[in-house]
Each structure stands twice: as structure tokens, then as C-alpha cells.
Design a protein around this motif. Structure first.
Motif, PDB file in Angstrom:
ATOM      1  N   ASP A   1     -42.652  10.183  50.378  1.00 34.56           N
ATOM      2  CA  ASP A   1     -41.410  10.870  50.012  1.00 34.56           C
ATOM      3  C   ASP A   1     -41.622  12.342  50.338  1.00 34.56           C
ATOM      4  OD1 ASP A   1     -39.335  12.238  48.701  1.00 34.56           O
ATOM      5  OD2 ASP A   1     -39.173  10.717  47.155  1.00 34.56           O
ATOM      6  N   ASN A   2     -41.039  12.779  51.436  1.00 34.47           N
ATOM      7  CA  ASN A   2     -41.255  14.142  51.908  1.00 34.47           C
ATOM      8  C   ASN A   2     -40.498  15.185  51.077  1.00 34.47           C
ATOM      9  OD1 ASN A   2     -42.962  13.293  53.932  1.00 34.47           O
ATOM     10  ND2 ASN A   2     -41.327  13.156  55.465  1.00 34.47           N
ATOM     11  N   VAL A   3     -39.621  14.733  50.195  1.00 31.52           N
ATOM     12  CA  VAL A   3     -38.925  15.657  49.284  1.00 31.52           C
ATOM     13  C   VAL A   3     -39.797  15.911  48.049  1.00 31.52           C
ATOM     14  CG1 VAL A   3     -36.898  15.971  47.824  1.00 31.52           C
ATOM     15  CG2 VAL A   3     -36.659  14.975  50.116  1.00 31.52           C
ATOM     16  N   LYS A   4     -40.385  14.835  47.541  1.00 34.61           N
ATOM     17  CA  LYS A   4     -41.263  14.941  46.369  1.00 34.61           C
ATOM     18  C   LYS A   4     -42.701  15.270  46.749  1.00 34.61           C
ATOM     19  CE  LYS A   4     -38.577  11.824  43.429  1.00 34.61           C
ATOM     20  NZ  LYS A   4     -38.602  10.585  42.600  1.00 34.61           N
ATOM     21  N   ASN A   5     -42.981  15.325  48.055  1.00 34.95           N
ATOM     22  CA  ASN A   5     -44.341  15.614  48.538  1.00 34.95           C
ATOM     23  C   ASN A   5     -45.352  14.639  47.949  1.00 34.95           C
ATOM     24  OD1 ASN A   5     -43.381  17.830  49.994  1.00 34.95           O
ATOM     25  ND2 ASN A   5     -43.541  19.135  48.176  1.00 34.95           N
ATOM     26  N   THR A   6     -44.995  13.372  47.976  1.00 40.51           N
ATOM     27  CA  THR A   6     -45.803  12.335  47.358  1.00 40.51           C
ATOM     28  C   THR A   6     -45.922  11.137  48.294  1.00 40.51           C
ATOM     29  OG1 THR A   6     -45.090  13.037  45.151  1.00 40.51           O
ATOM     30  CG2 THR A   6     -46.022  10.825  45.340  1.00 40.51           C
ATOM     31  N   VAL A   7     -47.117  10.557  48.280  1.00 35.59           N
ATOM     32  CA  VAL A   7     -47.380   9.332  49.032  1.00 35.59           C
ATOM     33  C   VAL A   7     -47.677   8.239  48.011  1.00 35.59           C
ATOM     34  CG1 VAL A   7     -48.817   8.231  50.776  1.00 35.59           C
ATOM     35  CG2 VAL A   7     -48.317  10.668  50.927  1.00 35.59           C
ATOM     36  N   TYR A   8     -47.172   7.056  48.287  1.00 36.80           N
ATOM     37  CA  TYR A   8     -47.332   5.939  47.355  1.00 36.80           C
ATOM     38  C   TYR A   8     -48.101   4.797  48.004  1.00 36.80           C
ATOM     39  CZ  TYR A   8     -43.493   8.399  45.054  1.00 36.80           C
ATOM     40  OH  TYR A   8     -42.700   9.355  44.461  1.00 36.80           O
ATOM     41  N   LEU A   9     -48.753   4.010  47.157  1.00 34.92           N
ATOM     42  CA  LEU A   9     -49.360   2.763  47.620  1.00 34.92           C
ATOM     43  C   LEU A   9     -48.956   1.679  46.628  1.00 34.92           C
ATOM     44  CD1 LEU A   9     -51.223   1.454  49.751  1.00 34.92           C
ATOM     45  CD2 LEU A   9     -53.095   1.736  48.107  1.00 34.92           C
ATOM     46  N   GLN A  10     -48.037   0.824  47.043  1.00 36.13           N
ATOM     47  CA  GLN A  10     -47.623  -0.312  46.227  1.00 36.13           C
ATOM     48  C   GLN A  10     -48.586  -1.460  46.484  1.00 36.13           C
ATOM     49  OE1 GLN A  10     -45.055  -0.611  43.907  1.00 36.13           O
ATOM     50  NE2 GLN A  10     -46.000  -2.614  43.488  1.00 36.13           N
ATOM     51  N   MET A  11     -49.217  -1.938  45.446  1.00 37.03           N
ATOM     52  CA  MET A  11     -50.224  -2.990  45.578  1.00 37.03           C
ATOM     53  C   MET A  11     -49.761  -4.221  44.796  1.00 37.03           C
ATOM     54  SD  MET A  11     -53.702  -0.734  45.214  1.00 37.03           S
ATOM     55  CE  MET A  11     -53.473  -0.437  43.476  1.00 37.03           C
TER      56      MET A  11
END
Length: 115
Positions: free
Chosen positions: A72-82
Motif C-alpha cells: 500500500d503505497n499510501v500507507k507505506n506498508t507492505v503486507y504478507l497474507q499467510m
């Protein structure tokens, strides 16, 4: 320069799900590649998943079809759904990126898959 802070690790039963987050201290919209690595006890750190600024993804064979990386380039966050977690997914999970010649790591978040 960037600081990376992971969160979301926990103890989960086999077959369960978790979502890890990696919050960056600056905008990631211009950062080409963001990645997740993991390191299990007694093993080398290994690449789990990576995502480019254009949204292309790459996964380790061991997690294909179970894990999904997003950014999410707005929240400056990368996620990993496992999903469909297995005991062999137990490890410390690290967020990673590189800016120029410098590689950056977060402090890691522990994921334990056990009944």
C-alpha cells in the motif's frame, strides 16, 4: 534511508492464517522492490516473497498458493497474507528492501505454527 518495522507475528495452529505488516518510515512508492524473508532456527535466511513497485510478485516454491504479498503505497506498508500455515513456516519473518547500495532490514516478527 528507511526504517522498517514488522508486526503481526503470533502463535497460530496449523491450517490457520496470519497477516504480517511492514511499516516503512518513508514513502515506498518509488522503492522498486520490497521483500519478505524468513529465518528458522538453525537455518539460513530465505526469500519468501517479493513485490515490485509495479505490483509484480515472486514467491518461494514452498509458499506458492498459500502466501500473498501486497503493498500500500499510501500507507507505506507492505503486507504478507499467510494462509494454510504449516509447522515448517515457523520462523522469524523480516521485511527487506535496498536503496542504492544499502540493504535495509526490519527487526523481525516471530511466527510460530504449532498445535
Amino acid at each position: 534511508q528507511v526504517q522498517l518495522v514488522e508486526s503481526g507475528g503470533a502463535l497460530v495452529q496449523p491450517g490457520g492464517s496470519l497477516r504480517l505488516s511492514c511499516a516503512a518510515s518513508r514513502s515506498i512508492s518509488s522503492i522498486y522492490l520490497m521483500a519478505w524473508y524468513r529465518q528458522a532456527p538453525g537455518k539460513q535466511r530465505e526469500l519468501v516473497a517479493a513485490i515490485t513497485s509495479g505490483g509484480s510478485t515472486n514467491y518461494a516454491d514452498s509458499v506458492k498458493g498459500r502466501f500473498a504479498v501486497s503493498r500500500d503505497n499510501v500507507k507505506n506498508t507492505v503486507y504478507l497474507q499467510m494462509n494454510s500455515l504449516k509447522p515448517e513456516d515457523t520462523a522469524v519473518y523480516y521485511c527487506n528492501t535496498q536503496l542504492g547500495p544499502t540493504v535495509y532490514w526490519g527487526q523481525g516478527t516471530q511466527v510460530t505454527v504449532s498445535s
